[in-house]
Motif scaffolding. Structure first.
Motif, PDB file in Angstrom:
ATOM      1  N   SER A 132       0.798  -1.032  -0.104  1.00  0.00           N
ATOM      2  CA  SER A 132      -0.050   0.108  -0.170  1.00  0.00           C
ATOM      3  C   SER A 132       0.961   1.226  -0.046  1.00  0.00           C
ATOM      4  N   SER A 226      -7.258   1.573   5.109  1.00  0.00           N
ATOM      5  CA  SER A 226      -6.238   2.612   5.497  1.00  0.00           C
ATOM      6  C   SER A 226      -7.018   3.787   6.070  1.00  0.00           C
ATOM      7  N   HIS A 229      -5.451   7.678   4.892  1.00  0.00           N
ATOM      8  CA  HIS A 229      -4.240   6.788   4.199  1.00  0.00           C
ATOM      9  C   HIS A 229      -3.191   7.961   3.653  1.00  0.00           C
TER      10      HIS A 229
END
Length: 451
Positions: A132, A226, A229
């Protein structure tokens, strides 16, 4: 090269693959093999190298190995493996009064050895960083990772390779998995009335393989949330905007994608959350976590539940992920950004799974078009980016044709953006290399406009 005209759930599929093994053993090598000339190679069979864990065609696997042999030793090993399968199947049938071609429990045993805690820890150690944190991973890194994942799987399944009499290498492992898949396929008498199915042990093996051959370490491998994020610190409350980022096939191994760009776009004033969505089964979001074709329902249920606290919902994806974004576009409230999506899987060479039958592909396309139409009609904007690669233009042209019946005013919400300086499929990587991806995502995803 002769290939099977039957799908894995066809009543004659297993017998056809066994006949190919007999052919490899009995065929005159002086006429069947010309070293270096690649006799009878069919272009589609390259998929056995790239996605070997997704096939049930054990006879074709070994025919491919023979025809692609680069030495006499490799050629002879293909014949050896074919003879081993013939002998093993004959013995199994003898022991079971011609009812079971593979030992009961073999698929279960392989699934268990691939699902141990130590295997999970091995996979986790191989990943240098969380997927990610970046948009895409260099191909060489993924190829090296895939090699290590294969090495670990082959090492763990060595007892079962030796049980069947197969070589302890990539070809033997591929043939073993294909044999288990073929023997686990539940025969369908009406091929176009039911989705392809596996027995319970076969489905468990399918799920175990999907969970092993990917670059995701979060539990379940499919979803990773997330919060805010990319922001080091932010309010504990959820943002008002949720972005779903769908994964592509990648370099043959699935990862969460677009994390890097989304992190750069996030800000403290209007923070958004990201839910990364992956399909480690490489099935265009059709397979669920049990190895069955309940994926669409499972993914849709999770996306709906995750979206409830948010006022704004957007979707983004590349290639298979772009298809996923369009497939679930009816769940968006703002915008959908799809890079080089596939619309018609029946003619796309990215699809390598044998169990992605014509019916599965047709259902996928029907759902995608219906949901894209529903999204447009409720005000969602769809941005589809493509290069000049012919198959990509055919997919997007087909999407426009299938949506031609919608109201002209609503049709403006579907925008096809062609990047004439890109002549290949990987348009998102192309834009990133040119420093344009961040602006494209920002304009389409955050501002609902092409600038």
């Amino acid at each position: 090269m002769v290939t099977s005209e039957f799908e894995p759930n066809h009543p004659y599929f297993f017998q056809r693959q066994l006949e190919l093994c007999h052919r490899i053993v009995t065929e005159d090598s002086t006429t069947a093999y010309l070293l270096g000339d690649k006799v009878g190679v069919h272009p589609e069979r390259h998929r056995f190298v790239e996605h070997s864990r997704c096939t049930a065609r054990f006879g074709e696997v070994l025919l491919h190995a023979r025809d692609h042999a680069s030495s006499n030793d490799e050629y002879n090993l293909a014949i050896y493996n074919a003879q081993s399968l013939v002998d093993y199947i004959d013995k199994s049938l003898d022991k079971s009064n011609n009812t079971v071609p593979v030992r009961c429990g073999l698929a279960d045993d392989i699934a268990r050895c691939l699902s141990t805690r130590s295997m999970y820890q091995f996979r986790k150690r191989q990943l240098e960083c969380d997927a990610s944190d970046s948009d895409f991973t260099p191909e060489q890194f993924d190829l090296e990772l895939m090699g290590r994942l294969y090495y670990s799987a082959i090492s763990r399944t060595e007892p079962y390779l030796r049980e069947v009499g197969l070589t302890v290498d990539h070809t033997g492992f591929t043939a073993l998995l294909a044999l288990c898949r073929a023997s686990s396929a539940i025969t369908l008498t009406k091929q176009h009335c039911s989705l392809p199915m596996l027995s319970e042990p076969g489905a468990k093996l399918d799920a175990a393989l999907s969970n092993h051959f990917n670059a995701i370490t979060v539990a379940g491998r499919r979803f990773f949330f997330s919060h805010h994020h990319g922001l080091e610190c932010g309010p504990k409350t959820r943002g008002k905007h949720l972005v779903f980022a769908f994964s592509s096939l990648g370099n043959g191994i699935v990862r969460h994608e677009f994390g890097g760009s989304l992190a750069k776009l996030n800000n403290q004033d209007e923070p958004f959350d990201v839910l990364f969505v992956a399909d480690p089964a490489q099935s265009w979001y059709q397979k669920d976590d049990t190895g069955c074709f309940g994926g669409f329902v499972q993914y849709e249920r999770r996306i709906k539940a995750a979206s409830k606290p948010y006022k704004r919902v957007s979707l983004i994806g590349d290639s298979m992920g772009g298809s996923g974004a369009l497939l679930f576009s009816h769940l968006a409230t703002e915008s959908v950004v799809a890079f080089s999506p596939q619309i018609d899987l029946t003619r796309d060479n990215h699809v390598s799974r044998d169990d992605m039958t014509l019916l599965v592909k047709e259902k996928f396309q029907t759902h995608l078009v219906e949901h894209a139409k529903e999204a447009i009609q409720k005000g969602v904007r769809l941005f589809v980016h493509r290069g000049r690669e012919s198959s990509d233009t055919k997919h997007t042209d087909q999407l426009m044709n299938r949506l031609a019946s919608i109201d002209p005013l609503e049709s403006e919400r579907l925008q096809i953006i062609e990047h004439s300086d890109c002549d290949h499929h990987q348009i998102a990587i192309h834009l990133k290399q040119r420093g344009q991806l961040l602006d494209v995502i920002s304009n389409c995803l955050m501002f609902n406009a092409v600038m």
